[in-house]
Design an enzyme around this catalytic site. Structure first.
Site, PDB file in Angstrom:
ATOM      1  N   SER A 149      54.388  -5.188  45.668  1.00 12.22           N
ATOM      2  CA  SER A 149      55.159  -5.578  46.662  1.00 12.22           C
ATOM      3  C   SER A 149      55.694  -5.363  47.885  1.00 12.22           C
ATOM      4  O   SER A 149      56.281  -4.147  47.593  1.00 12.22           O
ATOM      5  CB  SER A 149      54.990  -7.109  46.780  1.00 12.22           C
ATOM      6  OG  SER A 149      54.977  -7.509  48.065  1.00 12.22           O
ATOM      7  N   TYR A 162      59.134 -13.767  41.793  1.00 13.30           N
ATOM      8  CA  TYR A 162      58.232 -12.819  41.794  1.00 13.30           C
ATOM      9  C   TYR A 162      59.451 -12.148  42.355  1.00 13.30           C
ATOM     10  O   TYR A 162      58.850 -10.568  42.547  1.00 13.30           O
ATOM     11  CB  TYR A 162      57.537 -13.569  43.375  1.00 13.30           C
ATOM     12  CG  TYR A 162      56.055 -12.864  44.366  1.00 13.30           C
ATOM     13  CD1 TYR A 162      55.323 -12.438  43.478  1.00 13.30           C
ATOM     14  CD2 TYR A 162      56.366 -12.006  44.478  1.00 13.30           C
ATOM     15  CE1 TYR A 162      54.031 -11.331  43.723  1.00 13.30           C
ATOM     16  CE2 TYR A 162      55.473 -11.251  45.263  1.00 13.30           C
ATOM     17  CZ  TYR A 162      54.400 -10.963  44.726  1.00 13.30           C
ATOM     18  OH  TYR A 162      53.488  -9.319  45.567  1.00 13.30           O
TER      19      TYR A 162
END
Length: 271
Positions: A149, A162
């Site tokens: 990401s 995350y």
């Protein structure tokens, strides 16, 4: 001195985790169009996985399907061996399955932290071990692509586990690239920005009609735009590319992901 392995075989079999929709589905179909059989995993959406498999088979390729729950480690990672057995080999692993949170750091509970770390970091670690061992035994090298990401590189409020997992996966990618290079296995990460997928509440929409003033290209990305980069890294043309992180974000990282996704106007474009 180590005798370095130089691969000499076109990739013909891949496994893509989390391929029931979004980036995973787009990647599986793209790899099939490039001539690969593709093993597909799903967690909660079996129908979505079967739909992906149908698209892969429409390209004349095999598409075995298996459930993968990366909270059930270490046993779950054995799915990689199961799919490789069905395919006859494994040349490419795409670690795409993932999860996230939107909970403030002070409020998040340990169980959620562990779940996110297992799915986004420990799971890819173990799946890659299974795949790499088989690639080494096969003797023809291979490709591992970890889908991270933009938060591999930049933080986001409310996404502590995350960000920790994706940042860890990015650095794990670099270690794997160093250690597996002598076997002809390349390892890279792909770091998407905002992509129109179920995870972001956007599915099958025309991204050109969605305004994102804070993103230099002015819109979200399409899953197929990420798949194209993954497919390049999985193919013969990327044989000298390893240990790198490829941002597919419309320029978001140049703005900072918090600003990039939240700016409401184009004022930043003028000095």
């Amino acid at each position: 001195m180590t005798d370095f392995h130089v691969e000499g075989r076109r990739p013909t079999a891949a496994v893509v985790t989390g391929a029931a929709s979004g980036i995973g589905r787009a990647t599986a179909v793209w790899l099939a169009a490039a001539g690969m059989d593709v093993g597909i995993t799903w967690h909660t959406d079996e129908k979505g996985a079967q739909d992906t498999a149908a698209e892969v088979r429409a390209h004349g390729r095999q598409a075995p399907v298996a459930r993968l729950d990366l909270t059930e480690l270490p046993e779950a990672a054995g799915v990689i061996d199961h799919l490789a057995d069905e395919l006859g080999r494994i040349d490419v692993l795409v670690n795409n399955a993932g999860t996230g949170t939107a909970t403030p750091f002070l409020d998040i509970d340990l169980a959620t932290v562990r779940q996110v770390l297992d799915v986004d970091l420990v799971g890819p670690f173990l799946c890659s071990q299974h795949a790499a061992r088989r690639m080494i035994t096969q003797g023809n090298g291979g490709r591992i692509v970890n889908v991270t990401s933009v938060h591999e590189h930049q933080p986001r409020v409310g996404a502590a586990p995350y960000c920790a997992a994706k940042g860890g996966l990015g650095l794990l990618t670099q270690v794997m690239a160093l250690e597996l290079a002598e076997y002809g296995i390349t390892v890279n990460s792909v770091a998407p920005g905002e992509i129109a997928t179920p995870m972001t509440g956007q599915e099958d929409e025309d991204v050109r009609r969605t305004s994102r003033p804070g993103v230099p290209l002015g819109r979200p990305g399409d899953a197929r735009e990420v798949a194209a980069v993954i497919a390049f890294l999985a193919g013969e043309g990327a044989s000298y590319v390893t240990g790198a992180s490829w941002a597919v974000d419309g320029g978001m990282l140049r703005m900072g992901p918090m600003a990039g996704s939240h700016l409401a106007d184009h004022g930043w474009r003028r000095p």
